[in-house]
Write a protein that holds these residues in place. Structure first.
Motif, short mmCIF file in Angstrom:
data_model
loop_
_atom_site.label_atom_id
_atom_site.label_comp_id
_atom_site.label_asym_id
_atom_site.label_seq_id
_atom_site.Cartn_x
_atom_site.Cartn_y
_atom_site.Cartn_z
N LYS A 316 -61.95 -26.67 24.05
CA LYS A 316 -61.00 -26.48 22.96
C LYS A 316 -61.18 -25.13 22.30
O LYS A 316 -60.29 -24.63 21.62
N MET A 317 -62.35 -24.50 22.49
CA MET A 317 -62.64 -23.17 21.93
C MET A 317 -62.45 -22.07 22.97
O MET A 317 -63.04 -21.00 22.89
N ASP A 318 -61.62 -22.34 24.00
CA ASP A 318 -61.39 -21.37 25.08
C ASP A 318 -62.69 -21.00 25.77
O ASP A 318 -62.95 -19.82 26.06
N ALA A 319 -63.51 -22.00 26.05
CA ALA A 319 -64.78 -21.74 26.71
C ALA A 319 -64.57 -21.45 28.19
O ALA A 319 -63.57 -21.83 28.80
N LEU A 320 -65.53 -20.75 28.76
CA LEU A 320 -65.60 -20.51 30.20
C LEU A 320 -66.89 -21.13 30.71
O LEU A 320 -67.87 -21.29 29.96
N ALA A 321 -66.90 -21.45 31.99
CA ALA A 321 -68.13 -21.88 32.65
C ALA A 321 -68.43 -20.84 33.72
O ALA A 321 -67.64 -20.63 34.64
N LYS A 322 -69.58 -20.17 33.57
CA LYS A 322 -69.97 -19.16 34.55
C LYS A 322 -71.45 -19.28 34.85
O LYS A 322 -72.25 -19.68 33.99
N GLY A 323 -71.79 -18.91 36.09
CA GLY A 323 -73.19 -19.05 36.48
C GLY A 323 -73.65 -17.92 37.37
O GLY A 323 -72.86 -17.09 37.83
N ILE A 324 -74.96 -17.89 37.58
CA ILE A 324 -75.60 -16.91 38.47
C ILE A 324 -76.51 -17.66 39.43
O ILE A 324 -76.96 -18.77 39.14
N VAL A 325 -76.76 -17.06 40.58
CA VAL A 325 -77.61 -17.68 41.59
C VAL A 325 -78.81 -16.79 41.84
O VAL A 325 -78.65 -15.59 42.11
N LEU A 326 -80.00 -17.36 41.74
CA LEU A 326 -81.23 -16.66 42.08
C LEU A 326 -81.65 -17.08 43.47
O LEU A 326 -82.08 -18.22 43.69
#
Length: 581
Positions: A316-326
Motif C-alpha cells: 500500500k506504500m508503493d513498496a518494491l521487493a528486490k534481492g541480491i544473490v551471494l
C-alpha cells in the motif's frame, strides 16, 4: 657545517670508500659494548651508522647523550656491512662515523615511530607532524605530489589554462552550508569560502578563456564521513564549445594516464556508462561499486501476488521487493544471517528474507509466510544456483535501496570481492534536474546552473520532477570521484530555473544578479567537472579514510586536534568585526 652529500636512502655498494655527510633523525641505537650502531632516518630511507669511540674518542660524550628522534649531522666513510640487511635498500653498506653533531634534541614521542603498534587516531592527529615523520602518511603525500604534477602537465598539454579564482566570495545557495568570513571593512557583512569555483569558472568561459583548470581548495560545512572533509581539494575543469562525447574522452584520457603514471595500472577506455535510473534499479545507489556483481533483482510481481496479510501494508506504500544473490553463500550460519537482519533493521529496513539453495533443497526464514511454491519462484527469478544465498527486502525505494546497497557492500567486503587493485570506472548520466523537498518545493539535484536535457524541456512547466539534466558523475570503486554537467548558457532559461526553484525576483537579483549580468553578454555553450583529488588519492593509496591522504586533516566532528581549532576569538577582535556573541 658541511653540505649534505646524500640522503639516508641513497647509499649503495658503489659508494664504498666514499666520504659522506648525512643529516637525519636517530631512528634506533644498539649498544654492543665496545662500539655502537645507530640507524639514521630521513624522508628517503634509513642508513646504518657504525661508531667506535675507541677509534674516535671525541664521539663518546655525544653518544652518551643522544636519544631517539634527535636530529643529527654525521660525517664518515662508507663501508660494506659484514651482515647485509636485504630488507633495506641501503642494507649492504654502513657509514663508519668520525664526526657526530647534535642539531636538536627531542622529547620522548607519545608513540613509537617504528613498528605497527596501534595508536588511537586522536593522538595521531594531535601529533600529526610525528605521524607524517613515521612514514606511511609521508609516502601518501609524495604520491599526491606526483599525481598533482601529472594532472597539471596533462591538462596543460591538452590546451587547458590554470587560473586561480578567489577564496573570499559571496554566499549563494548551492547545496551545502557555507563557511562565512566576517568583513572588518564592511561591518555586519560576510564573505563565503568557496564550496567550489562554480560561478567563477563559468564566468571565465563567458570571458572567452575557453579551457580552464585549477587544483582548487574548497570548503563545505556539512556532516563528515570517511571520504569527506570540511576542506578538500578538487581538480576543477571547464571547457567551451565542446560536446559531452569529446569531454568524456578528455577526462578518461586524464584518469587513465594518471593511474598509468602513478601506479602502472592500465585503465581501458571508454569507461562504461549507466543512467541514474539504471544505477538505482540495479544497485540502489548512484555511486555503485562495480568491481563485483550482485545486482538487484526485482521480485515485486511474484511477492505482490502472494497477498499475504503481513505484506499488504508494504505494498500500500508503493513498496518494491528486490534481492541480491551471494554465490556460494549458503555456507553462512544462522548467526551470520541474524547479524545481517539486525544490520538492515538499523538501516531502516524492517525485515530481511533469506533463501539458501543447498543440496538441491531450499530453506528460508520465510517458508511459512511465502510457502514452498513461492520460494521456488523467487529462487528461480533470482537465478540461484546450488550453494547460493539470496537476501531480499520489501519496502519503499527510499528505504529499500540504501539498506540493500549497504548490505551488498558489506558482503562484498566480507567475501573479498572488492579487489583493492581493481579500478572500476563508471559514468552515471541523466540525473534528474530537480528533487522534491519535504515541504513540497523543488530543489536542484546538482546545482541550479545545470542544463536540462533538451528532450525534456516541454516538461519544465508541467512535470518538472520528470525532467532529466545534462549532469554526469564519474564513479570509481563505489566513490563519487567527480561531478559535472553541461551548463545553462541562455539567460532566459537560467531565470526560469531560478523561478521554478521558488526564488522571488529580488532574491535572484541579490544572490545571482552579478551572474545573470554576465550571462546577458554573450555566453558560449560550456561544460565542466570537478574531480575530488582527495578521493582519487584514497584509491591510489589504497586508503580507507580520506584523512590518510591529507597532510593536516580534521576529525569526524571537524576539529583540528593539532591546532586545537576551532577556538574562541579575542573579544577585541570580535568588537573590531562588529560581532557580539
Amino acid at each position: 657545517m658541511r653540505e649534505r652529500t646524500h640522503n639516508c636512502g641513497a647509499l649503495r655498494k658503489e659508494h664504498v670508500q666514499e666520504r659522506v655527510s648525512l643529516f637525519g633523525w636517530v631512528h634506533r641505537r644498539r649498544n654492543l659494548g665496545a662500539f655502537l650502531f645507530f640507524d639514521l632516518r630521513d624522508l628517503y630511507g634509513k642508513t646504518q651508522l657504525f661508531l667506535d669511540p675507541q677509534k674516535f674518542p671525541a664521539l663518546q660524550e655525544i653518544i652518551d647523550k643522544v636519544r631517539l628522534e634527535w636530529v643529527v649531522h654525521i660525517e664518515g666513510t662508507v663501508r660494506e656491512r659484514s651482515s647485509p640487511n636485504k630488507l633495506l635498500a641501503t642494507g649492504e653498506v654502513e657509514v663508519e662515523v668520525d664526526s657526530f653533531r647534535i642539531l636538536s634534541s627531542a622529547k620522548t614521542p607519545p608513540f613509537t615511530l617504528f613498528g605497527n603498534d596501534a595508536v588511537h587516531e586522536d593522538l595521531r592527529l594531535q601529533y600529526r607532524f610525528l605521524e607524517i615523520r613515521k612514514g606511511a602518511i609521508a609516502k601518501n603525500l609524495l604520491l599526491r605530489h606526483q599525481a598533482m604534477l601529472h594532472i597539471r602537465n596533462h591538462l596543460s598539454h591538452g590546451g587547458f589554462f590554470e587560473i586561480t579564482t578567489p577564496i573570499l566570495g559571496k554566499t549563494t545557495p548551492e547545496g551545502a552550508r557555507d563557511y562565512l568570513v566576517p568583513s572588518r571593512v564592511h561591518p555586519q557583512n560576510f564573505y563565503a569560502l568557496p564550496q567550489s569555483p562554480q560561478l567563477f569558472k563559468q564566468m571565465l568561459m563567458i570571458s572567452g578563456m575557453d579551457r580552464y583548470f585549477q587544483i582548487a581548495p574548497c570548503f563545505r560545512d556539512e556532516d563528515l564521513r570517511r571520504d569527506r572533509q570540511p576542506e578538500f581539494t578538487q581538480v576543477d575543469i571547464e571547457i567551451s564549445f565542446s560536446h559531452q562525447e569529446a569531454f568524456f574522452a578528455q577526462i578518461e584520457s586524464l584518469m587513465s594516464s594518471l593511474f598509468q603514471e602513478v601506479e602502472g595500472t592500465e585503465i581501458p577506455t571508454p569507461f562504461p556508462r549507466m543512467s541514474h535510473e539504471q544505477c538505482l534499479n540495479l544497485y540502489g545507489t548512484d555511486k555503485p561499486d562495480t568491481r563485483f556483481g550482485m545486482q538487484f533483482i526485482d521480485l515485486t510481481e511474484i511477492v505482490e501476488k502472494l497477498e499475504a496479510p503481513p505484506l499488504r501494508p508494504f505494498f500500500k506504500m508503493d513498496a518494491l521487493a528486490k534481492g541480491i544473490v551471494l554465490p556460494k553463500g549458503a555456507k553462512k550460519s544462522r548467526k551470520e544471517l541474524s547479524a545481517y537482519i539486525e544490520a538492515v533493521q538499523k538501516w531502516g529496513l524492517p525485515q530481511l528474507t533469506w533463501i539458501k539453495r543447498k543440496e538441491g533443497l531450499l530453506s528460508s526464514n520465510a517458508t511459512k509466510l511465502f510457502g514452498a511454491p513461492a520460494l521456488e519462484q523467487c529462487a528461480n527469478a533470482l537465478g540461484m544456483q546450488e550453494g547460493d544465498l539470496a537476501l531480499f527486502g520489501i519496502a519503499p525505494k527510499k528505504i529499500l535501496y540504501p539498506a540493500l546497497d549497504r548490505l551488498r557492500r558489506r558482503l562484498g567486503e566480507e567475501e573479498g570481492l572488492q579487489d583493492p587493485k581493481k579500478r572500476s570506472f563508471l559514468w552515471v548520466t541523466d540525473f534528474p534536474l530537480f528533487t522534491k523537498e519535504d515541504a513540497g518545493g523543488l530543489a536542484s539535484a546538482h546545482h541550479p546552473f545545470t542544463a536540462p536535457h533538451p528532450d525534456d524541456l516541454p516538461l519544465l512547466k508541467t512535470h518538472p520532477t520528470e525532467v532529466r539534466s545534462l549532469a554526469y558523475d564519474l564513479v570509481l570503486n563505489g566513490y563519487e570521484l567527480g561531478s559535472g554537467s553541461e551548463r545553462i548558457h541562455q539567460i532566459e532559461l537560467q531565470e526560469e530555473i531560478f523561478s521554478l526553484l521558488g526564488m522571488p525576483g529580488e532574491e535572484i537579483e541579490e544572490k545571482f544578479g552579478f551572474f545573470l549580468r554576465a550571462l546577458s553578454y554573450g555566453t558560449p555553450p560550456h561544460m565542466g567537472i570537478a574531480l575530488g583529488l582527495d578521493r582519487i588519492m584514497m584509491v591510489l593509496c589504497e586508503a580507507d579514510n580520506i584523512r590518510e591522504v591529507i597532510a593536516f586533516p580534521k576529525t569526524q566532528n571537524a576539529s583540528d586536534l593539532l591546532l586545537q581549532a576551532p577556538s574562541s576569538a579575542d573579544k577585541a577582535h570580535l568588537q573590531e568585526l562588529g560581532i557580539k556573541l
